[in-house]
Design a protein around this motif. Structure first.
Motif, PDB file in Angstrom:
ATOM      1  N   ASP A  36       0.830  -1.200   0.000  1.00  0.00           N
ATOM      2  CA  ASP A  36       0.000   0.000   0.000  1.00  0.00           C
ATOM      3  C   ASP A  36       0.869   1.256   0.000  1.00  0.00           C
ATOM      4  O   ASP A  36       0.365   2.369   0.078  1.00  0.00           O
ATOM      5  CB  ASP A  36      -0.912  -0.017   1.242  1.00  0.00           C
ATOM      6  N   GLY A  92      -5.653   4.470   2.477  1.00  0.00           N
ATOM      7  CA  GLY A  92      -6.577   5.362   1.791  1.00  0.00           C
ATOM      8  C   GLY A  92      -5.949   6.725   1.606  1.00  0.00           C
ATOM      9  O   GLY A  92      -4.753   6.847   1.346  1.00  0.00           O
ATOM     10  N   ASP A  94      -5.567  10.596   3.352  1.00  0.00           N
ATOM     11  CA  ASP A  94      -5.760  11.544   4.447  1.00  0.00           C
ATOM     12  C   ASP A  94      -4.822  12.722   4.221  1.00  0.00           C
ATOM     13  O   ASP A  94      -3.701  12.751   4.722  1.00  0.00           O
ATOM     14  CB  ASP A  94      -5.479  10.898   5.814  1.00  0.00           C
ATOM     15  N   GLY A 103      -1.380   4.730   0.700  1.00  0.00           N
ATOM     16  CA  GLY A 103      -2.715   4.736   0.118  1.00  0.00           C
ATOM     17  C   GLY A 103      -2.748   4.297  -1.333  1.00  0.00           C
ATOM     18  O   GLY A 103      -3.579   4.756  -2.112  1.00  0.00           O
ATOM     19  N   ILE A 106      -5.678   0.524  -3.865  1.00  0.00           N
ATOM     20  CA  ILE A 106      -6.719   0.339  -4.880  1.00  0.00           C
ATOM     21  C   ILE A 106      -6.115   0.267  -6.280  1.00  0.00           C
ATOM     22  O   ILE A 106      -6.427  -0.645  -7.061  1.00  0.00           O
ATOM     23  CB  ILE A 106      -7.758   1.480  -4.797  1.00  0.00           C
ATOM     24  N   GLY A 133      -8.491   2.480   5.921  1.00  0.00           N
ATOM     25  CA  GLY A 133      -8.698   3.698   5.149  1.00  0.00           C
ATOM     26  C   GLY A 133      -8.957   3.496   3.673  1.00  0.00           C
ATOM     27  O   GLY A 133      -9.610   4.328   3.034  1.00  0.00           O
ATOM     28  N   GLY A 134      -8.462   2.390   3.108  1.00  0.00           N
ATOM     29  CA  GLY A 134      -8.683   2.155   1.692  1.00  0.00           C
ATOM     30  C   GLY A 134     -10.147   2.050   1.325  1.00  0.00           C
ATOM     31  O   GLY A 134     -10.541   2.380   0.202  1.00  0.00           O
ATOM     32  N   LEU A 135     -10.978   1.615   2.270  1.00  0.00           N
ATOM     33  CA  LEU A 135     -12.412   1.490   2.002  1.00  0.00           C
ATOM     34  C   LEU A 135     -13.172   2.780   2.275  1.00  0.00           C
ATOM     35  O   LEU A 135     -14.388   2.842   2.083  1.00  0.00           O
ATOM     36  CB  LEU A 135     -13.015   0.351   2.834  1.00  0.00           C
ATOM     37  N   VAL A 137     -12.084   5.668   0.846  1.00  0.00           N
ATOM     38  CA  VAL A 137     -11.845   6.527  -0.313  1.00  0.00           C
ATOM     39  C   VAL A 137     -13.166   6.727  -1.058  1.00  0.00           C
ATOM     40  O   VAL A 137     -13.966   5.793  -1.213  1.00  0.00           O
ATOM     41  CB  VAL A 137     -10.787   5.893  -1.242  1.00  0.00           C
ATOM     42  N   ILE A 140     -15.362   4.086  -3.394  1.00  0.00           N
ATOM     43  CA  ILE A 140     -14.948   2.684  -3.256  1.00  0.00           C
ATOM     44  C   ILE A 140     -16.097   1.802  -2.766  1.00  0.00           C
ATOM     45  O   ILE A 140     -16.289   0.684  -3.266  1.00  0.00           O
ATOM     46  CB  ILE A 140     -13.737   2.562  -2.315  1.00  0.00           C
TER      47      ILE A 140
END
Length: 305
Positions: A36, A92, A94, A103, A106, A133-135, A137, A140
């Motif tokens: 990531d 994600g 931030d 981040g 994805i 945090g990726g979810l 964004v 998503i």
């Protein structure tokens, strides 16, 4: 690239010279470690209870800078039976924390040919923002399956209702960002949560087990098939944890319990000889644990390509 004539510019330039993913087979279970990105953090985070001179010596011996260095962020995709399981979801975005090199999950899943809609299950080792945090964004959630199941320890969900940061030693801004991300995640994905107490089999050979320590509901995920095994340790183990397992990481909410969990887990892994992957070990993070007397030793695998 023509190694004999490098004077001519390349016709196209890939985004990354080395794809940030690494495949491992555990019996019949397919595993893909995905980077990531990296988090630049102060080196004091490695062991805020350590003598500064001893910590500085360790960093020097490891050829690491004295003040700050890049922490790896690793996520795992698992295919077992008819399930595609994502273990953790990265940082994600931030912008308030100024972490542009993290981040990346994805886009790296996409480059690996993994459609978000194919993910049937998500296992959270814990609910720190670099794992959920990726979810968060924008857009998503709409790309995920409506029946996505998110497996997380009940103690973790409970903890983030009123989290205690009194024993942590985080850089400024992080506690507020962590609270905000966990609160938002619990709200947006409440209907997808499948909470377990101590242990839960997500798919054949894929078992999540609560360890506590780092956070009250922190969990590890063990994959086993055909006599082979791999444990994804989340934040139970950091790079310094083999040499100095008693050092307290700044993100640990119960650092003394986290140290006990770390030693216990490392002893288990040294005994079984199984593979270890962890969120913040240098990518691709796949290796084994050896025990030399009372000292643990990290043994990275030879890169197989």
């Amino acid at each position: 690239m023509n190694l004999h004539d490098t004077s001519q510019p390349a016709r196209s330039r890939p985004d990354e010279l080395v794809p940030s993913r690494y495949a491992v087979q555990v019996g019949d279970i397919e595993v893909l470690v995905v980077s990531d990105g990296v988090l630049p953090l102060p080196t004091t985070m490695l062991g805020h209870n350590a003598d500064p001179a001893v910590r500085a010596a360790w960093l020097k011996d490891m050829f690491l800078p004295p003040d700050a260095f890049d922490w790896a962020l690793n996520v795992v995709v698992v295919r077992s039976g008819d399930k595609t399981i994502l273990i953790d979801a990265g940082l994600g975005a931030d912008p308030d924390l100024h972490l542009p090199r993290a981040g990346q999950l994805i886009k790296r899943l996409e480059s690996a040919g993994i459609d978000l809609a194919s993910v049937t299950d998500l296992v959270l080792t814990h609910m720190h923002m670099d794992h959920i945090g990726g979810l968060l964004v924008d857009g998503i959630k709409d790309r995920l399956r409506p029946d996505l199941q998110i497996h997380v320890a009940a103690a973790e969900v409970k903890f983030w209702e009123s989290p205690d940061f009194s024993h942590t030693a985080m850089p400024p801004g992080f506690p507020d960002a962590l609270r905000s991300a966990a609160k938002r995640f619990a709200k947006e994905y409440h209907n997808h949560l499948r909470q377990f107490d101590e242990e839960h089999e997500v798919a054949p050979g894929v078992v999540a087990r609560r360890t506590g320590g780092h956070t009250p509901g922190h969990s590890v995920v063990r994959l086993s098939s055909g006599g082979e095994a791999l444990t994804f340790a989340g934040d139970a183990v950091f790079a310094v944890g083999f040499d100095q397992p008693e050092w307290h990481n700044g993100f640990e909410h119960d650092p003394e319990e986290a140290a006990r969990v770390r030693v216990r887990l490392l002893r288990e892994l040294a005994k079984t000889g199984e593979l270890l992957v962890a969120t913040h070990l240098p990518f691709p993070s796949v290796g084994r644990v050896a025990l030399d007397g009372d000292v643990f030793r990290w043994v990275p695998i030879f890169w197989d390509y």
